[in-house]
Design an enzyme around this catalytic site. Structure first.
Site, PDB file in Angstrom:
ATOM      1  N   LYS A   1       0.855  -1.308   0.044  1.00 36.29           N
ATOM      2  CA  LYS A   1       0.110  -0.228   0.025  1.00 36.29           C
ATOM      3  C   LYS A   1       0.749   1.231   0.122  1.00 36.29           C
ATOM      4  CE  LYS A   1      -0.343  -0.056   5.194  1.00 36.29           C
ATOM      5  NZ  LYS A   1      -1.100  -0.052   6.176  1.00 36.29           N
TER       6      LYS A   1
ATOM      7  N   TYR B   1      17.393  29.313   9.062  1.00 39.98           N
ATOM      8  CA  TYR B   1      16.207  30.127   9.541  1.00 39.98           C
ATOM      9  C   TYR B   1      16.378  30.125  11.213  1.00 39.98           C
ATOM     10  CZ  TYR B   1      14.094  30.285   4.749  1.00 39.98           C
ATOM     11  OH  TYR B   1      13.734  30.531   3.563  1.00 39.98           O
TER      12      TYR B   1
END
Length: 361
Positions: free
Chosen positions: A35, A255
């Site tokens: 899956k 950042y």
């Protein structure tokens, strides 16, 4: 041209891992769980490598249809089953097994007539508390399904283990006992074990096993890697350095300016980030391989780039090879550094990461 971010897949490893499953559960049939786009490795690519499995398992109807349209003849079970009559039509048309876990599904079966039969797996909820019927409901539902003309008999039976990755937790044995006691008087093939069940709980081995993450060379246990269990990882995630520059003591990186140099060093910028599926919350110090040698991640992970400390590699230069996981750097270790599980990393590879299949030679 070498792409900026790419994943190298060794599909021979999938075949090896399938054989490893057989060595752990030699008497069982194998339902390979493919899956979520084959856990991020490519649905059809993985199915091709695992053709030797006795069946496939997918989560949703459209995944099963895609396999059938690609020509796969293996038995295919849809783990989420169906939610409406139209989906049941598709299951019948494409000869997909339905997992039955709700009374609404049973009602739809009982309203059906016709000669096109369908195989079903009746799911018992033994404590996962997600999909399935409680023990006190189970046998009555089994009897109802046994009387449906369109269902192939006998009905197959399954449950799912909630905490098998903790080999010290007795709850797994509680689940197994509840399942076995409840279904003792009825016919039908049984299935309990997922990857952790196969590797850690002999009591979970029944007629069918449902390996998932171990097929991709990844351990289901938090205290080991796939390679330590004799598995071979399929995926290596790679990129390259795109910049190298000096940093002075006191310089901040990235950042938020949260990482500050304690001494002068050399910064490397790698062309990969969370826009490619590298974990956003990987901590400073997370290992990265540059030219096959470990260096630490520094600063925050950006959308397109990460930064590493090249202080131990003064000769590194733009264009040099970088490995984010694989090649001796386990995805399990990276997952721990990001406070996540390896499933999320391999499933999270984004479409802009180019896929390269390793040579079979």
């Amino acid at each position: 041209m070498i792409p900026a971010a790419y994943a190298v897949l060794d599909m021979n490893a999938a075949t090896h891992n399938l054989q490893k499953v057989r060595s752990y559960a030699p008497e069982a049939k194998i339902m390979a769980v493919i899956k979520a786009n084959g856990y991020g490795h490519g649905l059809l690519r993985v199915a091709e490598a695992l053709r030797g499995a006795d069946a496939f398992a997918v989560a949703r109807v459209d995944e099963g249809i895609r396999l059938r349209k690609a020509g796969f003849k293996n038995r295919i079970a849809v783990l989420e089953g169906f939610t409406c009559a139209a989906e049941l039509d598709e299951l019948q048309q494409y000869q997909l097994d339905a997992v039955v876990h709700s009374f609404g599904q049973v009602d739809i079966f009982e309203s059906r007539t016709g000669s096109d039969q369908i195989a079903v797996w009746l799911k018992m909820d033994t404590g996962m508390n997600r999909l399935g019927f409680k023990a006190e409901e189970f046998n009555a539902v089994y009897q109802r399904l046994s009387q449906c003309a369109i269902i192939k008999q006998p009905v197959s039976l399954m449950t799912h283990l909630a905490n098998a990755d903790d080999k010290q937790d007795p709850f797994t044995l509680t689940q197994i006992s509840l399942f076995n006691e409840t279904v003792a008087a009825v016919q039908g093939e049984r299935s309990i074990a997922n990857s952790a069940g196969i590797l850690g709980w002999q009591q979970a081995l029944t007629d069918w096993v449902r390996p998932g993450v171990m097929l991709y060379g990844i351990s289901p246990f938090p205290d080991s890697t796939g390679e330590q269990l004799g598995l071979k990882p399929i995926m290596a995630l790679r990129s390259r350095l795109i910049a190298v520059k000096p940093l002075a003591k006191g310089d901040s990186v990235g950042y938020g300016c949260g990482w500050v140099c304690e001494q002068s060093t050399t910064l490397g910028v790698v062309a990969i980030g969370y826009g490619d599926g590298y974990p956003r919350y990987a901590k400073p110090g997370t290992p990265v391989l540059v030219n096959g040698k470990r260096v630490p991640l520094i600063g925050r992970v950006s959308m397109d780039m990460i930064t590493v400390d090249l202080g131990t590699q003064p000769d590194a230069k733009p264009g040099d090879a970088v490995t984010l996981w694989g090649d001796g750097l386990s995805v399990e270790e990276i997952a721990q550094c990001a406070d996540t599980i390896p499933y999320t990393l391999v499933c999270g590879i984004t479409p802009r990461v180019q896929i390269v299949e390793a040579s079979s030679s």
